[in-house]
Design a protein around this motif. Structure first.
Motif, mmCIF file in Angstrom:
data_model
loop_
_atom_site.group_PDB
_atom_site.id
_atom_site.type_symbol
_atom_site.label_atom_id
_atom_site.label_comp_id
_atom_site.label_asym_id
_atom_site.label_seq_id
_atom_site.Cartn_x
_atom_site.Cartn_y
_atom_site.Cartn_z
ATOM 1 N N GLY A 180 0.808 -1.214 0.000
ATOM 2 C CA GLY A 180 0.000 0.000 0.000
ATOM 3 C C GLY A 180 0.843 1.266 0.000
ATOM 4 N N ARG A 181 0.201 2.349 0.335
ATOM 5 C CA ARG A 181 0.842 3.660 0.247
ATOM 6 C C ARG A 181 1.947 3.882 1.264
ATOM 7 N N GLY A 182 2.187 2.878 2.100
ATOM 8 C CA GLY A 182 3.342 2.943 2.980
ATOM 9 C C GLY A 182 4.652 2.923 2.204
ATOM 10 N N CYS A 188 -2.313 -5.098 -4.328
ATOM 11 C CA CYS A 188 -2.137 -3.756 -3.772
ATOM 12 C C CYS A 188 -3.475 -3.147 -3.367
ATOM 13 N N THR A 189 -3.395 -1.997 -2.718
ATOM 14 C CA THR A 189 -4.601 -1.231 -2.414
ATOM 15 C C THR A 189 -4.939 -0.358 -3.618
ATOM 16 N N LYS A 190 -6.158 0.162 -3.599
ATOM 17 C CA LYS A 190 -6.567 1.102 -4.628
ATOM 18 C C LYS A 190 -5.706 2.356 -4.537
ATOM 19 N N ILE A 214 -5.782 -4.810 -7.558
ATOM 20 C CA ILE A 214 -6.442 -4.211 -6.395
ATOM 21 C C ILE A 214 -7.280 -5.268 -5.676
ATOM 22 N N ILE A 215 -7.168 -5.266 -4.352
ATOM 23 C CA ILE A 215 -8.055 -6.098 -3.543
ATOM 24 C C ILE A 215 -9.015 -5.184 -2.804
ATOM 25 N N GLY A 216 -10.275 -5.578 -2.756
ATOM 26 C CA GLY A 216 -11.226 -4.809 -1.969
ATOM 27 C C GLY A 216 -12.571 -4.643 -2.641
ATOM 28 N N LEU A 217 -13.305 -3.670 -2.136
ATOM 29 C CA LEU A 217 -14.664 -3.416 -2.597
ATOM 30 C C LEU A 217 -14.724 -3.270 -4.115
ATOM 31 N N SER A 218 -13.785 -2.504 -4.674
ATOM 32 C CA SER A 218 -13.823 -2.317 -6.131
ATOM 33 C C SER A 218 -12.756 -3.159 -6.813
ATOM 34 N N GLY A 219 -12.247 -4.146 -6.120
ATOM 35 C CA GLY A 219 -11.267 -5.042 -6.711
ATOM 36 C C GLY A 219 -11.605 -6.490 -6.405
ATOM 37 N N ILE A 254 -0.128 -0.922 4.582
ATOM 38 C CA ILE A 254 -1.557 -0.752 4.251
ATOM 39 C C ILE A 254 -2.293 -0.379 5.541
ATOM 40 N N SER A 255 -3.123 0.671 5.481
ATOM 41 C CA SER A 255 -3.780 1.122 6.703
ATOM 42 C C SER A 255 -4.899 0.188 7.141
ATOM 43 N N GLY A 256 -5.557 -0.464 6.164
ATOM 44 C CA GLY A 256 -6.635 -1.372 6.515
ATOM 45 C C GLY A 256 -7.993 -0.709 6.567
ATOM 46 N N ILE A 306 -11.771 -0.026 5.474
ATOM 47 C CA ILE A 306 -12.772 -1.065 5.255
ATOM 48 C C ILE A 306 -12.910 -1.446 3.771
ATOM 49 N N GLN A 307 -12.785 -0.455 2.868
ATOM 50 C CA GLN A 307 -12.967 -0.803 1.451
ATOM 51 C C GLN A 307 -11.878 -1.742 0.957
ATOM 52 N N HIS A 308 -10.771 -1.781 1.653
ATOM 53 C CA HIS A 308 -9.732 -2.750 1.300
ATOM 54 C C HIS A 308 -9.969 -4.073 2.026
ATOM 55 N N VAL A 359 2.257 -5.600 8.373
ATOM 56 C CA VAL A 359 3.428 -4.810 8.742
ATOM 57 C C VAL A 359 3.054 -3.350 8.566
ATOM 58 N N ASN A 360 3.161 -2.572 9.656
ATOM 59 C CA ASN A 360 2.789 -1.165 9.588
ATOM 60 C C ASN A 360 3.517 -0.421 10.699
ATOM 61 N N THR A 361 3.958 0.800 10.408
ATOM 62 C CA THR A 361 4.655 1.593 11.429
ATOM 63 C C THR A 361 3.715 2.076 12.523
HETATM 64 C C1 LIG Z 1 -16.126 3.680 -3.056
HETATM 65 C C2 LIG Z 1 -14.727 3.308 -2.658
HETATM 66 C C3 LIG Z 1 -14.207 2.080 -3.046
HETATM 67 C C4 LIG Z 1 -12.915 1.726 -2.683
HETATM 68 N N1 LIG Z 1 -12.447 0.486 -3.053
HETATM 69 C C5 LIG Z 1 -11.214 0.121 -2.647
HETATM 70 C C6 LIG Z 1 -10.700 -1.185 -2.980
HETATM 71 O O1 LIG Z 1 -11.340 -1.992 -3.649
HETATM 72 N N2 LIG Z 1 -9.469 -1.514 -2.537
HETATM 73 C C7 LIG Z 1 -8.700 -0.655 -1.780
HETATM 74 O O2 LIG Z 1 -7.596 -1.034 -1.406
HETATM 75 N N3 LIG Z 1 -9.155 0.574 -1.477
HETATM 76 C C8 LIG Z 1 -10.383 0.979 -1.889
HETATM 77 N N4 LIG Z 1 -10.811 2.237 -1.582
HETATM 78 C C9 LIG Z 1 -9.859 3.183 -0.940
HETATM 79 C C10 LIG Z 1 -9.723 2.951 0.557
HETATM 80 O O3 LIG Z 1 -10.745 3.670 1.210
HETATM 81 C C11 LIG Z 1 -8.364 3.479 1.060
HETATM 82 O O4 LIG Z 1 -8.204 4.819 0.658
HETATM 83 C C12 LIG Z 1 -7.175 2.689 0.550
HETATM 84 O O5 LIG Z 1 -7.377 1.305 0.718
HETATM 85 C C13 LIG Z 1 -5.939 3.128 1.303
HETATM 86 O O6 LIG Z 1 -4.792 2.546 0.734
HETATM 87 P P1 LIG Z 1 -3.472 2.337 1.598
HETATM 88 O O7 LIG Z 1 -3.771 1.510 2.788
HETATM 89 O O8 LIG Z 1 -2.459 1.833 0.638
HETATM 90 O O9 LIG Z 1 -3.032 3.829 1.986
HETATM 91 P P2 LIG Z 1 -3.098 4.607 3.363
HETATM 92 O O10 LIG Z 1 -4.455 4.580 3.935
HETATM 93 O O11 LIG Z 1 -2.471 5.913 3.084
HETATM 94 O O12 LIG Z 1 -2.180 3.766 4.342
HETATM 95 C C14 LIG Z 1 -0.784 3.704 4.291
HETATM 96 C C15 LIG Z 1 -0.309 2.978 5.533
HETATM 97 O O13 LIG Z 1 1.087 2.744 5.456
HETATM 98 C C16 LIG Z 1 1.664 2.902 6.730
HETATM 99 N N5 LIG Z 1 3.080 3.196 6.545
HETATM 100 C C17 LIG Z 1 3.646 4.378 6.150
HETATM 101 N N6 LIG Z 1 4.982 4.256 6.054
HETATM 102 C C18 LIG Z 1 5.269 2.977 6.403
HETATM 103 C C19 LIG Z 1 6.499 2.253 6.503
HETATM 104 N N7 LIG Z 1 7.682 2.802 6.209
HETATM 105 N N8 LIG Z 1 6.431 0.974 6.897
HETATM 106 C C20 LIG Z 1 5.245 0.387 7.197
HETATM 107 N N9 LIG Z 1 4.064 1.034 7.110
HETATM 108 C C21 LIG Z 1 4.077 2.313 6.714
HETATM 109 C C22 LIG Z 1 0.875 4.016 7.366
HETATM 110 O O14 LIG Z 1 0.941 3.925 8.784
HETATM 111 C C23 LIG Z 1 -0.532 3.744 6.835
HETATM 112 O O15 LIG Z 1 -1.268 2.938 7.727
HETATM 113 C C24 LIG Z 1 -12.110 2.620 -1.937
HETATM 114 C C25 LIG Z 1 -12.631 3.846 -1.547
HETATM 115 C C26 LIG Z 1 -13.922 4.203 -1.907
HETATM 116 C C27 LIG Z 1 -14.459 5.518 -1.462
#
Ligand SMILES: Cc1cc2nc3c(=O)[nH]c(=O)nc-3n(C[C@H](O)[C@H](O)[C@H](O)COP(=O)(O)OP(=O)(O)OC[C@H]3O[C@@H](n4cnc5c(N)ncnc54)[C@H](O)[C@@H]3O)c2cc1C
Ligand SMILES: Nc1ncnc2c1ncn2[C@@H]1O[C@H](COP(=O)(O)O)[C@@H](O)[C@H]1O
Lengths: 315, 262
Positions: free
Chosen positions: A204-206, A229-231, A244-249, A262-264, A266-268, A281-283
């Motif tokens: 994910g965006r980490g 990956c996440t969206k 992509i894994i999740g609601l739209s994947g 990955i923050s976790g 709900i949509q993921h 694994v998350n900081t």
């Molecule tokens: C209608 C709708 C549908 C959606 N469908 C999906 C879907 O199907 N799948 C999906 O994934 N998302 C979906 N989303 C988006 C979802 O809501 C989140 O925005 C997305 O999952 C967040 O991605 P992320 O966890 O990669 O990023 P973030 O939420 O930004 O999380 C990044 C995480 O990385 C951690 N991190 C940062 N640096 C480090 C490091 N060095 N080491 C370890 N950890 C670190 C942070 O603590 C944070 O928890 C949808 C949203 C909507 C509104």
């Protein structure tokens, strides 16, 4: 006798829905119609073998490019001709924008992203995720005509039985769409089957930069896992949408899902909740992913992942 | 060129704040906010308006009461939308996507003149994707779903969209309905000054009757039999120590689980 009408632009999905329609129609005392729209499809015979009593086939030039408004109009006309009271579509992107437009034309209620469809008494009950994936809602439609858009690969496809459906040429009156298809190009990207993967690493965006996707790839290789990956990450363009894994994947059910950075939200997590084991694994020790984890590592992925790769290579 | 854009924005409970109790979602005291994809739609509208050089962005919200809507409206006005129309009616409490679409379509008719109507590809909580296409059908408008790039010019709108297996470029005449996906942009965070200014922007409030709709037009056509969280039973084992120790403990756990080393 009323019919269940089946349509999808994707042949595999149309066959799957037809087989299910046959089962439901048997129990409900209905018939099965299928529609094949546009040119170049050889689906009619197969649809018959999987249970369609009638296959409405048309290559009306207005359907070229399958513009959603014309497709909806064509299906509405077929539905009326077939006397359909239930329409089953696939919840592909195309199907999901088609379903409500068709429903509106037919004065029908509609459920999209259907994850199961069962007959309870004489009522069709559909389930779908609600509250972003927090819950699963069981819904019924109160309108005379009902439209359901079902997630692909929800039902099994049974064996075909010899015997062809009757081919019908519907009497359609269609206007070409006002929307012009300027260009269509195939998506690049490697086909990946996350739904059936036994082990999955999710990133994910980490991650700090595009090149670091390689770290995820190495971890996946060391674990014999698929990379997903996440969206959020796919929106950066760092991995393809089909990962992509999740609601739209993809909705997955691996033995092990290991999430990294990955923050976790709900949509993921709705796409990983059927995993046998979830690790993260998350900081951030308060990241919601840990509430869903069997095994949690609070730490920097840039330290933890290399350590994991090294350890995995030694076993 | 002048471009008048209506953005349909839903107000949602903050899903990350929802707790589950006895498999039921607890919605009390949950803050409401504008839908995620609708913020992308607002951002797209602002960019299109500014590129055109003239025109306005109107936010349109349908809800059963205006308590939870106010924050949402302020949020998107602060982003830079010019005005807002709220359709507020207690009859909307039990409505569904078909009813919301009927109310939005009636409001658009009352607004009268617009070039584009933008939606999210799906709402943050329901994610049905029904409302946009239903509105397009009611108003007989062309529809483009899943836009990840939009440009407007001449008599039409050009949109690039991402489908399951292809990327398409579509051209639609105006007025048109377009739904957007999240990759289209990164919604701007309003500045403090714009947040202050937002309070002074025009906000109209209409009831169903104001638009000539009776309550039957928004009566629900679907029933929800149950709405329950899936049960999750997880181990919640956290590994402490440095990265090497954590990695070792985790890999050992996987071996013990039988996931590795078979
Ligand atoms: C209608 C709708 C549908 C959606 N469908 C999906 C879907 O199907 N799948 C999906 O994934 N998302 C979906 N989303 C988006 C979802 O809501 C989140 O925005 C997305 O999952 C967040 O991605 P992320 O966890 O990669 O990023 P973030 O939420 O930004 O999380 C990044 C995480 O990385 C951690 N991190 C940062 N640096 C480090 C490091 N060095 N080491 C370890 N950890 C670190 C942070 O603590 C944070 O928890 C949808 C949203 C909507 C509104
Ligand atoms: N109550 C509402 N008020 C305004 N717009 C809405 C409302 N409900 C849905 N929409 C719009 O329709 C889109 C799709 O919603 P849905 O059909 O619920 O997935 C959302 O992204 C919004 O743009």
């Amino acid at each position: 006798m009323a019919d269940i009408l089946v349509y999808s632009e994707k042949q595999g999905a149309a066959l799957e829905l037809t087989f299910k329609a046959k089962e439901l129609a048997g129990a409900m005392g209905m018939g099965v119609s299928a529609a094949v729209l546009g040119s170049g499809s050889d689906a009619a015979g197969k649809l018959g073998e999987l249970g369609a009593d009638r296959v409405y086939v048309t290559d009306d030039p207005a359907l070229e490019g399958l513009a959603v408004d014309v497709t909806a109009e064509a299906l509405a006309q077929v539905a009326r001709e077939a006397g359909a009271t239930v329409v089953l579509l696939a919840s592909t992107r195309r199907g999901k924008e088609l379903a409500p437009r068709l429903a509106q034309k037919l004065g029908a209620g509609c459920v999209s992203d259907v994850s199961s469809l069962t007959l309870e008494g004489s009522t069709l009950v559909a389930t779908r995720y609600a509250f972003g994936g927090n819950t699963v809602a069981a819904e019924t439609l109160d309108t005379e005509v009902k439209v359901f858009a079902v997630m692909p690969k929800t039902f099994e496809i049974g064996a075909p039985t010899p015997g062809a459906g009757q081919i019908v040429t519907p009497a359609l009156a269609l206007q070409p769409s006002a929307v012009k298809l300027v260009e269509r190009r195939a998506k690049e990207g490697d086909a990946v089957n996350l739904e059936d993967a036994e082990r999955i690493v999710g990133i994910g965006r980490g991650l700090n930069k595009r090149e670091d996707v390689e770290l995820g790839r190495e971890l996946a290789a060391a674990l014999g896992a698929e990379l997903s990956c996440t969206k959020g990450l796919a929106d950066f363009g760092w991995l393809g949408e089909d990962r992509i894994i999740g609601l739209s994947g993809a909705k997955t059910k691996p033995e092990l899902y290991l999430s990294v950075g990955i923050s976790g939200q709900i949509q993921h997590t709705v796409g990983i909740s059927s995993s046998k084991l979830i690790a993260a694994v998350n900081t951030d020790k308060d990241a919601p992913i840990f509430q869903l984890a069997d095994y949690g590592i609070v730490g920097d992925l840039y330290e933890v992942v290399p350590a994991l790769i090294e350890k995995l290579k030694s076993v | 060129m002048r471009l008048d854009i209506v953005v349909c924005v839903k107000t949602n409970p903050d899903l990350q704040m929802i707790r589950i109790k006895n498999r039921e979602p607890v919605l009390e005291a949950i803050p409401f906010k504008a839908g995620d994809l609708e913020k992308n739609a607002v951002e797209a509208a602002l960019q299109l308006r500014d590129a055109a050089g003239d025109g306005k962005v109107v936010v349109l919200v349908v809800a059963e009461g205006n308590r939870k809507v106010r924050e949402t409206v302020k949020e998107v006005l602060a982003m830079g939308a010019d005005e807002a129309v709220l359709v507020v009616d207690p009859a909307l409490e039990t409505t569904d996507q078909a009813g919301v679409a009927a109310a939005l379509a009636a409001a658009l008719q009352k607004i009268g003149s617009y070039d584009l109507v933008l939606f999210g590809e799906g709402s943050t909580d329901n994610y049905t994707g029904q409302v946009g296409p239903r509105v397009a059908e009611i108003l007989g408008l062309p529809q483009v779903g899943y836009a990840r790039k939009i440009t407007a010019g001449g008599a039409g709108v050009l949109a690039e969209r991402s489908m399951d297996e292809s990327i398409e470029t579509l051209e639609a005449p105006l007025p048109a309905v377009v739904t957007v996906v999240s990759e289209i942009n990164e919604p701007r965070i309003p500045s403090l000054m714009n947040i202050m200014k937002a309070g002074k922007k025009p906000v109209e409030e209409w009831s169903l009757a104001d638009m000539g709709l009776d309550t039957a037009a928004v009566a629900p056509v679907r029933s929800i039999l149950s709405n329950l969280a899936e049960e999750q039973d997880r181990k919640h084992i956290m590994f402490e120590g440095g990265a090497a120790e954590q990695a070792e403990a985790f890999v050992n756990a996987l071996i013990k689980e039988g996931v590795l080393g078979r």
